[in-house]
Write a protein that holds these residues in place. Structure first.
Motif, PDB file in Angstrom:
ATOM      1  N   ASN A   5      74.427  46.561   9.542  1.00  0.00           N
ATOM      2  CA  ASN A   5      75.348  47.885  10.494  1.00  0.00           C
ATOM      3  C   ASN A   5      76.559  47.402  10.927  1.00  0.00           C
ATOM      4  O   ASN A   5      76.674  46.440  11.977  1.00  0.00           O
ATOM      5  N   ALA A   6      77.591  47.597  10.134  1.00  0.00           N
ATOM      6  CA  ALA A   6      79.101  47.058  10.568  1.00  0.00           C
ATOM      7  C   ALA A   6      79.895  48.193  10.832  1.00  0.00           C
ATOM      8  O   ALA A   6      81.087  48.335  10.798  1.00  0.00           O
ATOM      9  N   SER A   7      79.286  49.275  11.569  1.00  0.00           N
ATOM     10  CA  SER A   7      79.955  50.381  12.341  1.00  0.00           C
ATOM     11  C   SER A   7      80.406  50.034  13.606  1.00  0.00           C
ATOM     12  O   SER A   7      80.007  49.492  14.428  1.00  0.00           O
ATOM     13  N   LEU A   8      81.519  50.960  14.031  1.00  0.00           N
ATOM     14  CA  LEU A   8      81.797  50.936  15.485  1.00  0.00           C
ATOM     15  C   LEU A   8      81.148  51.750  16.120  1.00  0.00           C
ATOM     16  O   LEU A   8      80.795  53.072  15.880  1.00  0.00           O
ATOM     17  N   GLY A   9      80.801  51.596  17.309  1.00  0.00           N
ATOM     18  CA  GLY A   9      80.394  52.806  18.302  1.00  0.00           C
ATOM     19  C   GLY A   9      81.334  53.473  19.017  1.00  0.00           C
ATOM     20  O   GLY A   9      81.229  54.618  19.375  1.00  0.00           O
ATOM     21  N   SER A  10      82.526  52.868  19.086  1.00  0.00           N
ATOM     22  CA  SER A  10      83.703  53.376  20.085  1.00  0.00           C
ATOM     23  C   SER A  10      85.002  52.724  19.676  1.00  0.00           C
ATOM     24  O   SER A  10      84.902  51.409  19.185  1.00  0.00           O
ATOM     25  N   LEU A  11      86.152  53.538  19.681  1.00  0.00           N
ATOM     26  CA  LEU A  11      87.451  53.245  19.584  1.00  0.00           C
ATOM     27  C   LEU A  11      88.163  53.846  20.322  1.00  0.00           C
ATOM     28  O   LEU A  11      88.516  54.962  20.174  1.00  0.00           O
ATOM     29  N   VAL A  12      89.112  52.960  21.116  1.00  0.00           N
ATOM     30  CA  VAL A  12      90.100  53.511  22.002  1.00  0.00           C
ATOM     31  C   VAL A  12      91.448  52.877  21.928  1.00  0.00           C
ATOM     32  O   VAL A  12      91.321  51.644  21.712  1.00  0.00           O
ATOM     33  N   ILE A  13      92.523  53.480  21.733  1.00  0.00           N
ATOM     34  CA  ILE A  13      93.706  52.858  22.086  1.00  0.00           C
ATOM     35  C   ILE A  13      94.304  53.165  23.483  1.00  0.00           C
ATOM     36  O   ILE A  13      94.231  54.243  23.953  1.00  0.00           O
ATOM     37  N   SER A  14      95.454  52.278  23.881  1.00  0.00           N
ATOM     38  CA  SER A  14      95.794  52.490  25.244  1.00  0.00           C
ATOM     39  C   SER A  14      96.877  53.495  25.297  1.00  0.00           C
ATOM     40  O   SER A  14      97.389  54.050  26.280  1.00  0.00           O
ATOM     41  N   ALA A  15      97.455  53.830  24.220  1.00  0.00           N
ATOM     42  CA  ALA A  15      98.495  55.087  24.154  1.00  0.00           C
ATOM     43  C   ALA A  15      98.451  55.979  23.081  1.00  0.00           C
ATOM     44  O   ALA A  15      97.803  55.465  22.002  1.00  0.00           O
ATOM     45  N   GLY A  16      98.723  57.160  23.076  1.00  0.00           N
ATOM     46  CA  GLY A  16      98.706  58.152  22.031  1.00  0.00           C
ATOM     47  C   GLY A  16      97.221  58.434  21.910  1.00  0.00           C
ATOM     48  O   GLY A  16      96.120  58.125  22.581  1.00  0.00           O
ATOM     49  N   SER A  17      96.809  59.038  20.877  1.00  0.00           N
ATOM     50  CA  SER A  17      95.362  59.637  20.685  1.00  0.00           C
ATOM     51  C   SER A  17      95.125  59.684  19.270  1.00  0.00           C
ATOM     52  O   SER A  17      96.027  59.998  18.490  1.00  0.00           O
ATOM     53  N   LEU A  18      93.749  59.174  18.788  1.00  0.00           N
ATOM     54  CA  LEU A  18      93.331  59.194  17.527  1.00  0.00           C
ATOM     55  C   LEU A  18      93.336  60.598  16.891  1.00  0.00           C
ATOM     56  O   LEU A  18      92.877  61.398  17.607  1.00  0.00           O
ATOM     57  N   SER A  19      93.776  60.586  15.550  1.00  0.00           N
ATOM     58  CA  SER A  19      93.494  61.677  14.885  1.00  0.00           C
ATOM     59  C   SER A  19      93.000  61.475  13.482  1.00  0.00           C
ATOM     60  O   SER A  19      93.476  60.626  12.841  1.00  0.00           O
ATOM     61  N   PRO A  20      91.874  62.069  13.044  1.00  0.00           N
ATOM     62  CA  PRO A  20      90.923  62.876  13.889  1.00  0.00           C
ATOM     63  C   PRO A  20      90.352  62.111  14.976  1.00  0.00           C
ATOM     64  O   PRO A  20      90.455  60.773  15.251  1.00  0.00           O
ATOM     65  N   GLU A  21      89.470  62.845  15.690  1.00  0.00           N
ATOM     66  CA  GLU A  21      88.828  62.402  16.723  1.00  0.00           C
ATOM     67  C   GLU A  21      87.753  61.238  16.187  1.00  0.00           C
ATOM     68  O   GLU A  21      87.199  61.395  14.885  1.00  0.00           O
ATOM     69  N   PHE A  22      87.474  60.130  16.974  1.00  0.00           N
ATOM     70  CA  PHE A  22      86.548  58.945  16.443  1.00  0.00           C
ATOM     71  C   PHE A  22      85.180  59.657  16.042  1.00  0.00           C
ATOM     72  O   PHE A  22      84.473  60.383  16.700  1.00  0.00           O
ATOM     73  N   SER A  23      85.078  58.865  15.155  1.00  0.00           N
ATOM     74  CA  SER A  23      83.618  58.976  14.396  1.00  0.00           C
ATOM     75  C   SER A  23      83.361  57.723  13.853  1.00  0.00           C
ATOM     76  O   SER A  23      84.000  57.306  12.991  1.00  0.00           O
ATOM     77  N   ALA A  24      82.027  57.118  13.682  1.00  0.00           N
ATOM     78  CA  ALA A  24      81.766  55.935  13.276  1.00  0.00           C
ATOM     79  C   ALA A  24      81.679  55.891  11.624  1.00  0.00           C
ATOM     80  O   ALA A  24      82.158  54.857  11.113  1.00  0.00           O
ATOM     81  N   ALA A  25      81.533  57.173  11.017  1.00  0.00           N
ATOM     82  CA  ALA A  25      81.752  57.220   9.572  1.00  0.00           C
ATOM     83  C   ALA A  25      83.202  57.346   8.846  1.00  0.00           C
ATOM     84  O   ALA A  25      83.509  57.129   7.959  1.00  0.00           O
ATOM     85  N   THR A  26      83.940  57.608   9.981  1.00  0.00           N
ATOM     86  CA  THR A  26      85.530  57.766   9.627  1.00  0.00           C
ATOM     87  C   THR A  26      86.286  56.309   9.823  1.00  0.00           C
ATOM     88  O   THR A  26      86.301  56.044  10.960  1.00  0.00           O
ATOM     89  N   LYS A  27      86.628  56.173   8.583  1.00  0.00           N
ATOM     90  CA  LYS A  27      87.525  54.586   8.794  1.00  0.00           C
ATOM     91  C   LYS A  27      89.043  54.778   9.060  1.00  0.00           C
ATOM     92  O   LYS A  27      89.814  53.685   9.317  1.00  0.00           O
ATOM     93  N   ASP A  28      89.595  55.967   8.777  1.00  0.00           N
ATOM     94  CA  ASP A  28      91.059  55.867   8.735  1.00  0.00           C
ATOM     95  C   ASP A  28      91.513  57.062   9.889  1.00  0.00           C
ATOM     96  O   ASP A  28      91.014  58.205   9.753  1.00  0.00           O
ATOM     97  N   TYR A  29      92.554  56.518  10.561  1.00  0.00           N
ATOM     98  CA  TYR A  29      93.312  57.486  11.864  1.00  0.00           C
ATOM     99  C   TYR A  29      94.676  57.216  11.751  1.00  0.00           C
ATOM    100  O   TYR A  29      95.108  56.359  11.241  1.00  0.00           O
ATOM    101  N   THR A  30      95.208  58.317  12.545  1.00  0.00           N
ATOM    102  CA  THR A  30      96.639  58.061  12.763  1.00  0.00           C
ATOM    103  C   THR A  30      96.697  58.484  14.282  1.00  0.00           C
ATOM    104  O   THR A  30      95.986  58.990  15.087  1.00  0.00           O
ATOM    105  N   ALA A  31      97.930  57.879  15.004  1.00  0.00           N
ATOM    106  CA  ALA A  31      98.237  58.190  16.232  1.00  0.00           C
ATOM    107  C   ALA A  31      99.786  58.075  16.382  1.00  0.00           C
ATOM    108  O   ALA A  31     100.567  57.348  15.442  1.00  0.00           O
ATOM    109  N   THR A  32     100.449  58.818  17.399  1.00  0.00           N
ATOM    110  CA  THR A  32     101.665  58.580  17.764  1.00  0.00           C
ATOM    111  C   THR A  32     101.945  58.097  19.196  1.00  0.00           C
ATOM    112  O   THR A  32     101.404  58.571  19.874  1.00  0.00           O
ATOM    113  N   VAL A  33     102.801  57.070  19.266  1.00  0.00           N
ATOM    114  CA  VAL A  33     103.362  56.672  20.526  1.00  0.00           C
ATOM    115  C   VAL A  33     104.841  56.646  21.009  1.00  0.00           C
ATOM    116  O   VAL A  33     105.590  56.813  19.896  1.00  0.00           O
ATOM    117  N   ASP A  34     105.112  56.693  22.124  1.00  0.00           N
ATOM    118  CA  ASP A  34     106.599  56.793  22.518  1.00  0.00           C
ATOM    119  C   ASP A  34     107.321  55.536  22.059  1.00  0.00           C
ATOM    120  O   ASP A  34     106.683  54.261  21.856  1.00  0.00           O
TER     121      ASP A  34
END
Length: 373
Positions: free
Chosen positions: A170-199
């Motif tokens: 099992n090499a999956s993440l249980g949680s993933l949080v960034i200090s600015a912006g928000s993940l899109s889509p919302e975090f899911s262990a099965a989803t490996k690709d995200y986007t986010a926008t920061v100031d």
């Protein structure tokens, strides 16, 4: 008296001759010769046995060999004086070659002491090189050792495989949080690709990642420092207990310095007073709020360009606004530079968007009312 003496003397003389010539007195009948091995290596010792079926009286015979490839090492003849003999001697291979051992019949007598016919037996033994034997034994030993080692290795490998099978993959993440912006889509262990926008003010990003399996670990987080304006790829690598890995990627877009969406620019964003509530423009429009029949577009409002939605079926512009009560879609009226609630009425195969045109004067015969749908 002379005849009896003469006869006894003759028998004694014949007996002396037999033993002086190392001949064998065998019972008359059939003779067979056998060897413990018929193919040997130089240096091997072989046992040769002779078996004779008893006859009525006796036979004079001796054991002979055909060449010098073998030498006698224990006895050099076979002796029998009647009964049921089964005598043996031992010979040693001293050189390469074949040698035939046989019982040579000298005399055979019946019960009247008359000479008669007698069968004989023989056996052939072949000796080969002693070095060939060593090589063969060496090869056999190597083969045996190899087989033994292979067996051990196989068992060891099998044990190792069993141990490996018990390790988690099992090499999956249980949680993933960034200090600015928000993940899109919302975090899911099965989803490996995200986007986010920061100031623009965000030049580095703190990433908090926890593996789903306690025996797994986050082995690297890269790309989150020294963010450039535009797109940056942040990668999080997770390693399972068995060594297998997985990578989560976040494409982080850092806004430009003059981007109106920067937090320090938000005071200048367009605001609308709708039914006594202040609503402010939001430039990031989530995909899950885009209604059927609309697509992404750009609209300049009060000199600033915003992300908006435009109808594919008609000239209708939607803006995404936020207030203390939440977020929502509104119809933007360019002529009035105003916004009102987006109302969509759906039927089985069609939908209707309710528009609110500006009315300066109520026509004669009409009254202005409020209607809730």
């Amino acid at each position: 008296m002379k005849k009896i003496t003469s006869y006894i003397l003759s028998v004694l003389i014949m007996t002396i001759v037999v033993f002086s010539n190392k001949n064998i007195v065998l019972a008359a009948g059939s003779i067979s010769v056998s060897a413990s091995k018929t193919t040997v290596k130089v240096g091997d010792v072989v046992t040769i046995s002779t078996s004779i079926s008893p006859g009525e009286y006796g036979v004079n015979a001796t054991l002979t060999k055909s060449s010098g490839a073998f030498e006698f090492v224990e006895g050099d003849n076979i002796y029998s004086d009647g009964g049921t003999p089964n005598n043996s001697i031992k010979v040693k291979a001293v050189s390469e070659g074949s040698c035939t051992f046989s019982v040579r019949v000298i005399n055979a007598f019946d019960d009247q002491l008359k000479e008669t016919s007698m069968s004989s037996g023989s056996v052939t033994i072949t000796a080969t090189s002693a070095s060939s034997n060593n090589d063969s034994n060496s090869n056999k030993d190597n083969k045996d050792n190899s087989g033994s080692n292979t067996g051990n290795d196989s068992n060891a490998n099998k044990d190792n495989e069993n141990k490996e099978e018990k390790k988690s993959s099992n090499a999956s993440l249980g949680s993933l949080v960034i200090s600015a912006g928000s993940l899109s889509p919302e975090f899911s262990a099965a989803t490996k690709d995200y986007t986010a926008t920061v100031d623009y003010s965000c030049s580095s990003l703190a990433v908090t990642a926890n593996p789903a399996d306690s025996k797994a670990s986050v082995t690297s987080v890269t790309g989150n420092d020294s963010l450039e304006v535009g797109e940056n790829t942040v990668s999080v690598v997770v390693t399972a207990e068995d060594g297998s890995t997985s990578t989560y990627n976040i494409v982080v877009t850092r806004r430009s310095e003059d981007d109106p969406e920067n937090a320090d620019k938000q005071d200048n964003w367009k605001k609308f007073d709708i039914n006594g509530t202040e609503w402010t423009m939001v430039n990031d429009i989530p995909e899950d709020v885009v209604p059927e029949g609309f697509e992404h577009s750009k609209t300049v409002i009060d000199g600033l360009e915003y992300n908006t939605l435009h109808g594919t079926f008609g000239d209708i512009t939607l803006v995404y606004l936020q207030s203390e009560s939440g977020n929502g879609l509104f119809v933007y009226d360019v002529a009035q530079n105003a916004a009102y609630e987006f109302v969509r009425i759906n039927s089985e195969s069609h939908f209707i968007v309710v528009l609110l045109p500006k009315v300066d004067d109520v026509p004669e015969g009409y009254n202005e009312i409020s209607l809730s749908i």
